[in-house]
Motif scaffolding. Structure first.
Motif, PDB file in Angstrom:
ATOM      1  N   ILE A  19      37.217 -34.834   5.957  1.00  0.00           N
ATOM      2  CA  ILE A  19      37.238 -35.806   4.875  1.00  0.00           C
ATOM      3  C   ILE A  19      36.329 -35.303   3.767  1.00  0.00           C
ATOM      4  N   VAL A  20      36.850 -35.290   2.549  1.00  0.00           N
ATOM      5  CA  VAL A  20      36.057 -34.846   1.407  1.00  0.00           C
ATOM      6  C   VAL A  20      35.822 -36.028   0.475  1.00  0.00           C
ATOM      7  N   PRO A  21      34.680 -36.036  -0.205  1.00  0.00           N
ATOM      8  CA  PRO A  21      34.434 -37.125  -1.146  1.00  0.00           C
ATOM      9  C   PRO A  21      35.335 -36.991  -2.369  1.00  0.00           C
ATOM     10  N   VAL A  22      35.865 -38.103  -2.809  1.00  0.00           N
ATOM     11  CA  VAL A  22      36.722 -38.111  -3.981  1.00  0.00           C
ATOM     12  C   VAL A  22      36.188 -39.128  -4.986  1.00  0.00           C
ATOM     13  N   GLN A  23      36.652 -39.001  -6.213  1.00  0.00           N
ATOM     14  CA  GLN A  23      36.247 -39.921  -7.272  1.00  0.00           C
ATOM     15  C   GLN A  23      37.321 -40.986  -7.454  1.00  0.00           C
ATOM     16  N   GLU A  24      36.878 -42.144  -7.885  1.00  0.00           N
ATOM     17  CA  GLU A  24      37.790 -43.249  -8.151  1.00  0.00           C
ATOM     18  C   GLU A  24      38.515 -43.036  -9.469  1.00  0.00           C
ATOM     19  N   CYS A  25      39.769 -43.431  -9.504  1.00  0.00           N
ATOM     20  CA  CYS A  25      40.565 -43.407 -10.737  1.00  0.00           C
ATOM     21  C   CYS A  25      40.340 -44.718 -11.490  1.00  0.00           C
ATOM     22  N   GLN A  26      40.711 -44.737 -12.741  1.00  0.00           N
ATOM     23  CA  GLN A  26      40.670 -45.966 -13.513  1.00  0.00           C
ATOM     24  C   GLN A  26      41.940 -46.775 -13.303  1.00  0.00           C
ATOM     25  N   THR A  27      42.951 -46.153 -12.679  1.00  0.00           N
ATOM     26  CA  THR A  27      44.268 -46.786 -12.621  1.00  0.00           C
ATOM     27  C   THR A  27      44.625 -47.447 -11.307  1.00  0.00           C
ATOM     28  N   GLY A  28      43.827 -47.264 -10.252  1.00  0.00           N
ATOM     29  CA  GLY A  28      44.225 -47.856  -8.984  1.00  0.00           C
ATOM     30  C   GLY A  28      43.157 -47.715  -7.920  1.00  0.00           C
ATOM     31  N   PRO A  29      43.376 -48.349  -6.750  1.00  0.00           N
ATOM     32  CA  PRO A  29      42.381 -48.333  -5.682  1.00  0.00           C
ATOM     33  C   PRO A  29      42.284 -46.976  -4.984  1.00  0.00           C
ATOM     34  N   LEU A  30      41.087 -46.678  -4.507  1.00  0.00           N
ATOM     35  CA  LEU A  30      40.856 -45.463  -3.732  1.00  0.00           C
ATOM     36  C   LEU A  30      41.591 -45.522  -2.399  1.00  0.00           C
ATOM     37  N   PRO A  31      42.017 -44.372  -1.875  1.00  0.00           N
ATOM     38  CA  PRO A  31      42.560 -44.353  -0.527  1.00  0.00           C
ATOM     39  C   PRO A  31      41.437 -44.571   0.494  1.00  0.00           C
ATOM     40  N   ASP A  35      41.825 -35.969   3.181  1.00  0.00           N
ATOM     41  CA  ASP A  35      41.513 -34.765   3.948  1.00  0.00           C
ATOM     42  C   ASP A  35      42.257 -33.594   3.321  1.00  0.00           C
ATOM     43  N   VAL A  36      41.510 -32.591   2.871  1.00  0.00           N
ATOM     44  CA  VAL A  36      42.106 -31.397   2.278  1.00  0.00           C
ATOM     45  C   VAL A  36      41.969 -30.268   3.294  1.00  0.00           C
ATOM     46  N   ILE A  37      43.082 -29.691   3.710  1.00  0.00           N
ATOM     47  CA  ILE A  37      43.026 -28.618   4.705  1.00  0.00           C
ATOM     48  C   ILE A  37      42.190 -27.470   4.155  1.00  0.00           C
ATOM     49  N   GLY A  38      41.209 -27.052   4.965  1.00  0.00           N
ATOM     50  CA  GLY A  38      40.370 -25.916   4.602  1.00  0.00           C
ATOM     51  C   GLY A  38      39.224 -26.245   3.673  1.00  0.00           C
ATOM     52  N   CYS A  39      39.003 -27.505   3.360  1.00  0.00           N
ATOM     53  CA  CYS A  39      37.942 -27.888   2.428  1.00  0.00           C
ATOM     54  C   CYS A  39      36.899 -28.728   3.150  1.00  0.00           C
ATOM     55  N   SER A  40      35.686 -28.196   3.224  1.00  0.00           N
ATOM     56  CA  SER A  40      34.606 -28.948   3.856  1.00  0.00           C
ATOM     57  C   SER A  40      33.547 -29.373   2.847  1.00  0.00           C
ATOM     58  N   LYS A  41      33.622 -28.815   1.630  1.00  0.00           N
ATOM     59  CA  LYS A  41      32.695 -29.221   0.575  1.00  0.00           C
ATOM     60  C   LYS A  41      33.368 -29.009  -0.782  1.00  0.00           C
ATOM     61  N   LEU A  42      32.871 -29.741  -1.763  1.00  0.00           N
ATOM     62  CA  LEU A  42      33.416 -29.642  -3.115  1.00  0.00           C
ATOM     63  C   LEU A  42      32.723 -28.526  -3.887  1.00  0.00           C
ATOM     64  N   PRO A  43      33.433 -27.902  -4.811  1.00  0.00           N
ATOM     65  CA  PRO A  43      34.850 -28.090  -5.104  1.00  0.00           C
ATOM     66  C   PRO A  43      35.717 -27.430  -4.019  1.00  0.00           C
ATOM     67  N   CYS A  44      36.856 -28.043  -3.748  1.00  0.00           N
ATOM     68  CA  CYS A  44      37.801 -27.477  -2.788  1.00  0.00           C
ATOM     69  C   CYS A  44      38.401 -26.216  -3.397  1.00  0.00           C
ATOM     70  N   LYS A  45      38.516 -25.182  -2.599  1.00  0.00           N
ATOM     71  CA  LYS A  45      39.091 -23.932  -3.082  1.00  0.00           C
ATOM     72  C   LYS A  45      40.606 -23.972  -2.892  1.00  0.00           C
ATOM     73  N   LEU A  46      41.333 -23.745  -3.989  1.00  0.00           N
ATOM     74  CA  LEU A  46      42.792 -23.691  -3.972  1.00  0.00           C
ATOM     75  C   LEU A  46      43.202 -22.235  -4.173  1.00  0.00           C
ATOM     76  N   SER A  47      43.733 -21.620  -3.143  1.00  0.00           N
ATOM     77  CA  SER A  47      44.068 -20.195  -3.192  1.00  0.00           C
ATOM     78  C   SER A  47      45.396 -19.963  -3.890  1.00  0.00           C
TER      79      SER A  47
END
Length: 149
Positions: A19-31, A35-47
């Motif tokens: 589970i990675v921390p995410v930011q809230e949007c202005q448009t809707g509720p947070l999930p 969970d981002v596969i392969g991401c344990s800390k921010l920023p998540c690396k996108l290969s």
């Protein structure tokens, strides 16, 4: 739902993601969680040249007969829509352990797959996902920090 089938369906997310921390949007509720596969800390690396896979757990506040993803990328302060392939446009096809229609308060898992093209420059990016229902209401929304590598 059969508890065994549900466990089998979510097992990949329990084993391969965190589970990675995410930011809230202005448009809707947070999930409930992201969970981002392969991401344990921010920023998540996108290969580049691979798919980023994100498991999104959420609870709709109202019944939903349809669901579609809307993805945006913010790079250097500029936000642009991110086009998903045609066969990924119906989020109901990418739910784990359930199907549309969804019931208010139901625990739902959605799998977002983001193609990261080889041509993308190595840059920091904020990725926003909105899940939108048949009434064009945002069911769940989040922003996650990432870096294209």
């Amino acid at each position: 739902m059969n508890k065994f089938a549900f466990l089998v369906a979510i097992l990949p997310s329990l084993v391969f993601t965190e589970i990675v921390p995410v930011q809230e949007c202005q448009t809707g509720p947070l999930p409930t969680s992201v969970d981002v596969i392969g991401c344990s800390k921010l920023p998540c690396k996108l290969s580049r040249g691979q798919e980023a896979v994100v498991y999104v757990d959420f609870r709709p506040a109202s019944d939903a007969s349809a669901l579609r993803p809307s993805v945006f990328a913010t790079v250097l302060g500029v936000t642009v829509p991110f086009s998903l392939p045609e066969d990924w446009q119906n989020a109901c096809d990418w739910l784990v352990g359930t199907r549309c229609p969804l019931t208010a308060g139901e625990d739902v898992m959605y799998v977002l797959r983001l193609p990261v093209q080889k041509t993308y420059p190595p840059v920091a990016v904020d990725v926003e996902l909105r899940l939108i229902d048949q009434a064009e209401q945002v069911v769940s929304c989040f922003v996650v920090s990432a870096k294209v590598v």
